[in-house]
Design a protein around this motif. Structure first.
Motif, PDB file in Angstrom:
ATOM      1  N   THR A 131       5.787   4.133   5.128  1.00  0.00           N
ATOM      2  CA  THR A 131       7.122   4.654   4.834  1.00  0.00           C
ATOM      3  C   THR A 131       7.506   4.288   3.414  1.00  0.00           C
ATOM      4  OG1 THR A 131       7.718   4.355   7.151  1.00  0.00           O
ATOM      5  CG2 THR A 131       9.524   4.667   5.596  1.00  0.00           C
ATOM      6  N   PHE A 132       7.797   5.298   2.620  1.00  0.00           N
ATOM      7  CA  PHE A 132       8.219   5.045   1.243  1.00  0.00           C
ATOM      8  C   PHE A 132       9.644   4.494   1.274  1.00  0.00           C
ATOM      9  CE2 PHE A 132       9.098   6.086  -3.238  1.00  0.00           C
ATOM     10  CZ  PHE A 132       7.879   5.733  -3.813  1.00  0.00           C
ATOM     11  N   PRO A 133       9.939   3.487   0.440  1.00  0.00           N
ATOM     12  CA  PRO A 133      11.281   2.886   0.502  1.00  0.00           C
ATOM     13  C   PRO A 133      12.380   3.860   0.086  1.00  0.00           C
ATOM     14  CG  PRO A 133      10.015   2.012  -1.352  1.00  0.00           C
ATOM     15  CD  PRO A 133       9.068   2.837  -0.536  1.00  0.00           C
ATOM     16  N   ASP A 134      13.611   3.526   0.442  1.00  0.00           N
ATOM     17  CA  ASP A 134      14.771   4.345   0.068  1.00  0.00           C
ATOM     18  C   ASP A 134      15.048   4.136  -1.423  1.00  0.00           C
ATOM     19  OD1 ASP A 134      17.088   5.725  -0.189  1.00  0.00           O
ATOM     20  OD2 ASP A 134      18.302   4.421   1.098  1.00  0.00           O
ATOM     21  N   TYR A 135      14.330   4.913  -2.231  1.00  0.00           N
ATOM     22  CA  TYR A 135      14.381   4.718  -3.698  1.00  0.00           C
ATOM     23  C   TYR A 135      15.758   5.039  -4.283  1.00  0.00           C
ATOM     24  CZ  TYR A 135      13.981   9.785  -3.777  1.00  0.00           C
ATOM     25  OH  TYR A 135      14.223  11.113  -3.578  1.00  0.00           O
ATOM     26  N   GLY A 136      16.535   5.874  -3.577  1.00  0.00           N
ATOM     27  CA  GLY A 136      17.861   6.256  -4.085  1.00  0.00           C
ATOM     28  C   GLY A 136      18.762   5.056  -4.315  1.00  0.00           C
ATOM     29  N   ARG A 137      18.519   3.978  -3.563  1.00  0.00           N
ATOM     30  CA  ARG A 137      19.378   2.788  -3.678  1.00  0.00           C
ATOM     31  C   ARG A 137      19.190   2.066  -5.002  1.00  0.00           C
ATOM     32  NH1 ARG A 137      17.899  -0.432   1.522  1.00  0.00           N
ATOM     33  NH2 ARG A 137      19.012  -2.058   0.409  1.00  0.00           N
ATOM     34  N   VAL A 138      18.035   2.258  -5.669  1.00  0.00           N
ATOM     35  CA  VAL A 138      17.814   1.527  -6.924  1.00  0.00           C
ATOM     36  C   VAL A 138      18.149   2.370  -8.158  1.00  0.00           C
ATOM     37  CG1 VAL A 138      16.004   0.085  -5.903  1.00  0.00           C
ATOM     38  CG2 VAL A 138      15.358   2.133  -7.158  1.00  0.00           C
ATOM     39  N   ILE A 139      18.503   3.651  -7.929  1.00  0.00           N
ATOM     40  CA  ILE A 139      18.886   4.486  -9.086  1.00  0.00           C
ATOM     41  C   ILE A 139      20.365   4.243  -9.371  1.00  0.00           C
ATOM     42  CG2 ILE A 139      19.114   6.839  -9.963  1.00  0.00           C
ATOM     43  CD1 ILE A 139      16.748   7.615  -8.139  1.00  0.00           C
ATOM     44  N   PRO A 140      20.676   3.639 -10.522  1.00  0.00           N
ATOM     45  CA  PRO A 140      22.083   3.295 -10.803  1.00  0.00           C
ATOM     46  C   PRO A 140      22.940   4.547 -10.997  1.00  0.00           C
ATOM     47  CG  PRO A 140      20.666   2.788 -12.701  1.00  0.00           C
ATOM     48  CD  PRO A 140      19.768   3.207 -11.600  1.00  0.00           C
ATOM     49  N   GLN A 141      24.156   4.486 -10.451  1.00  0.00           N
ATOM     50  CA  GLN A 141      25.068   5.637 -10.534  1.00  0.00           C
ATOM     51  C   GLN A 141      26.214   5.407 -11.526  1.00  0.00           C
ATOM     52  OE1 GLN A 141      24.217   8.375  -8.899  1.00  0.00           O
ATOM     53  NE2 GLN A 141      22.518   7.340  -7.884  1.00  0.00           N
ATOM     54  N   ASN A 142      26.518   4.140 -11.794  1.00  0.00           N
ATOM     55  CA  ASN A 142      27.741   3.860 -12.572  1.00  0.00           C
ATOM     56  C   ASN A 142      27.479   3.125 -13.884  1.00  0.00           C
ATOM     57  OD1 ASN A 142      29.385   4.954 -10.455  1.00  0.00           O
ATOM     58  ND2 ASN A 142      28.928   3.094  -9.288  1.00  0.00           N
ATOM     59  N   TYR A 144       0.818  -1.223   0.000  1.00  0.00           N
ATOM     60  CA  TYR A 144       0.000   0.000   0.000  1.00  0.00           C
ATOM     61  C   TYR A 144       0.851   1.272   0.000  1.00  0.00           C
ATOM     62  CZ  TYR A 144       1.142   0.329   4.940  1.00  0.00           C
ATOM     63  OH  TYR A 144       1.832   0.447   6.111  1.00  0.00           O
ATOM     64  N   TYR A 145       2.062   1.202   0.577  1.00  0.00           N
ATOM     65  CA  TYR A 145       2.926   2.387   0.666  1.00  0.00           C
ATOM     66  C   TYR A 145       3.475   2.792  -0.702  1.00  0.00           C
ATOM     67  CZ  TYR A 145       6.086  -1.581   0.939  1.00  0.00           C
ATOM     68  OH  TYR A 145       6.724  -2.783   0.687  1.00  0.00           O
ATOM     69  N   LEU A 146       3.280   1.922  -1.722  1.00  0.00           N
ATOM     70  CA  LEU A 146       3.682   2.276  -3.097  1.00  0.00           C
ATOM     71  C   LEU A 146       2.491   2.725  -3.938  1.00  0.00           C
ATOM     72  CD1 LEU A 146       6.206  -0.597  -4.015  1.00  0.00           C
ATOM     73  CD2 LEU A 146       6.706   1.662  -3.077  1.00  0.00           C
ATOM     74  N   ASN A 147       1.292   2.785  -3.307  1.00  0.00           N
ATOM     75  CA  ASN A 147       0.072   3.120  -4.066  1.00  0.00           C
ATOM     76  C   ASN A 147      -0.147   4.626  -4.194  1.00  0.00           C
ATOM     77  OD1 ASN A 147      -1.933   0.337  -2.768  1.00  0.00           O
ATOM     78  ND2 ASN A 147      -0.334   0.384  -4.318  1.00  0.00           N
ATOM     79  N   GLY A 148       0.934   5.359  -4.409  1.00  0.00           N
ATOM     80  CA  GLY A 148       0.803   6.807  -4.535  1.00  0.00           C
ATOM     81  C   GLY A 148       2.109   7.438  -4.983  1.00  0.00           C
ATOM     82  N   ILE A 149       2.118   8.774  -5.014  1.00  0.00           N
ATOM     83  CA  ILE A 149       3.324   9.531  -5.370  1.00  0.00           C
ATOM     84  C   ILE A 149       3.946  10.069  -4.073  1.00  0.00           C
ATOM     85  CG2 ILE A 149       4.204  11.625  -6.491  1.00  0.00           C
ATOM     86  CD1 ILE A 149       2.119  11.233  -8.680  1.00  0.00           C
ATOM     87  N   TYR A 150       5.235   9.824  -3.913  1.00  0.00           N
ATOM     88  CA  TYR A 150       5.968  10.305  -2.745  1.00  0.00           C
ATOM     89  C   TYR A 150       6.464  11.721  -3.051  1.00  0.00           C
ATOM     90  CZ  TYR A 150       9.623  10.377   0.905  1.00  0.00           C
ATOM     91  OH  TYR A 150      10.409  10.709   1.982  1.00  0.00           O
ATOM     92  N   LEU A 151       5.937  12.699  -2.327  1.00  0.00           N
ATOM     93  CA  LEU A 151       6.290  14.112  -2.542  1.00  0.00           C
ATOM     94  C   LEU A 151       7.127  14.594  -1.363  1.00  0.00           C
ATOM     95  CD1 LEU A 151       5.499  16.419  -4.633  1.00  0.00           C
ATOM     96  CD2 LEU A 151       3.843  17.161  -2.920  1.00  0.00           C
TER      97      LEU A 151
END
Length: 372
Positions: free
Chosen positions: A246-257, A154-161
């Motif tokens: 709590t929205f998950p720590d999305y930064g961890r899935v954004i690839p940097q390299n 349910y915590y993914l059923n929206g936009i995290y602002l």
């Protein structure tokens, strides 16, 4: 209560308000719209206990008062009345009915008392700021497709602002993900949004705000508290509960390299994916991207129906790579690219791919690969 109102105005306002009302309700009053007349204004209010929409419009109020009537029937009556009609609403408190007159048409609707109508008390709003309608529309349009529909998450059923970035380069960021793809859009942080709590705006609320903005190009006022958000768009006020999670720590899935860069013409790529995916199965939907210097070959193989391939000229100078994606997810992301070119940054067949617009900044997308 006796009030006269112009049909086009009433229809437009009811169109905004009645959408919130669920067709099936175990609580009868939730199927109704609250109609209140006072001081040459008519206000309409509807709620589903999570979301509340109020709109106020000009009207001739002979006598004030308030009542509630079935929302969808009221809307249908007004919709079917002729253009340009003057509609008279007259409440008879003794008989619990509302009379609706226009020309030679006359209807009476059963009412329920206004005292039974629930109020979504918003409490104290701790932060308030304004955004251009075009900005909030872009944020919603570019992220909404990635909202999860899985009720268990349910915590993914929206936009995290939330506010993001450094003090010098602070942004208002909207993020949505369903675990397969992620969309992130940044806007300049408006005055008043500093230090705002991160909030998850529910999918239904997002959809209603999007529709309301289409009818109104004014600035959008946004107010926040820990549990609620309120949007003021012209004469419409939309108050909604937030998703308590709590929205998950999305930064961890954004690839940097991701070091392999592919640049494609957005329209050609979108059309080619669409064509080859005609062959793919409903369940699999996998499309394979075979990359080599300056060339991309898209292919789909379906044991039940056949195969398809298409070749595109692209900008790619790294070593050859084969990677698979869900074709529908690829098309969803391609549709968000505003410019002519899309940039895909890849690593290997098992790692997420980063996608962004070649020309415009502020939006990025992440797509998980599939085995093919």
């Amino acid at each position: 209560m006796k009030v006269t109102v112009e049909r086009a105005q009433l229809l437009k306002s009811l169109g905004h308000v009645h959408r919130v009302v669920e067709r099936r309700n175990t609580i009868p009053i939730l199927g109704n719209v609250l109609v209140r007349a006072e001081n040459a204004r008519l206000s309409l209010k509807a709620t589903d206990l999570d979301l509340e929409v109020t709109e106020t419009l000009a009207a001739e109020t002979a006598t004030g008062g308030a009542t509630t009537v079935p929302a969808h029937i009221f809307y249908d009556i007004v919709r079917k009345l002729p253009d340009g009609a003057q509609i008279v609403l007259e409440g008879d408190g003794d008989r619990s009915v509302l009379a609706i007159r226009a020309g030679r048409s006359r209807f009476t609707l059963q009412t329920l008392p206004e005292n039974d109508f629930p109020d979504l008390a918003a409490g104290e709003m701790t932060h308030s700021f304004k955004l251009a309608a075009a900005d909030i529309k872009r944020l919603i349009d570019r992220t909404q497709f990635a909202i999860s529909t899985e009720e268990t998450r349910y915590y993914l059923n929206g936009i995290y602002l939330h506010s993001a970035g450094s003090a010098k380069n602070a942004t208002l960021r909207g993020v949505a993900t369903d675990g397969h793809r992620l969309a992130q859009v940044d806007l300049a942080l408006p005055n008043g949004a500093e230090g705002m709590p991160g909030v998850i705006i529910p999918r239904k609320t997002v959809g209603e705000v999007q529709r309301l903005i289409e009818d109104n190009e004014a600035e959008v006022g946004i107010e926040l508290s820990q549990g609620k958000i309120r949007f003021t768009i012209g004469n419409v006020v939309l108050t909604s509960k937030l998703i308590d999670g709590t929205f998950p720590d999305y930064g961890r899935v954004i690839p940097q390299n991701n070091d392999k860069e592919l640049i494609v013409d957005k329209k050609d790529f979108e059309a080619a994916v669409d064509r080859v995916s005609t062959i793919s199965s409903e369940r699999g939907r996998a499309v394979k991207l075979a990359l080599s210097a300056g060339k991309l070959v898209l292919s789909v193989t379906n044991p039940d129906s056949g195969s398809a391939t298409e070749e595109l000229e692209v900008e790619y100078a790294s070593e050859p790579l084969d990677i698979g994606f869900n074709s529908r997810y690829l098309l969803d992301i391609a549709a968000q690219i505003e410019g002519e070119g899309a940039v895909l940054k890849l690593a290997d067949p098992g790692s997420p791919t980063l996608v962004h617009d070649k020309d415009s900044k502020g939006a990025l997308y992440v797509l998980m690969p599939m085995r093919v």
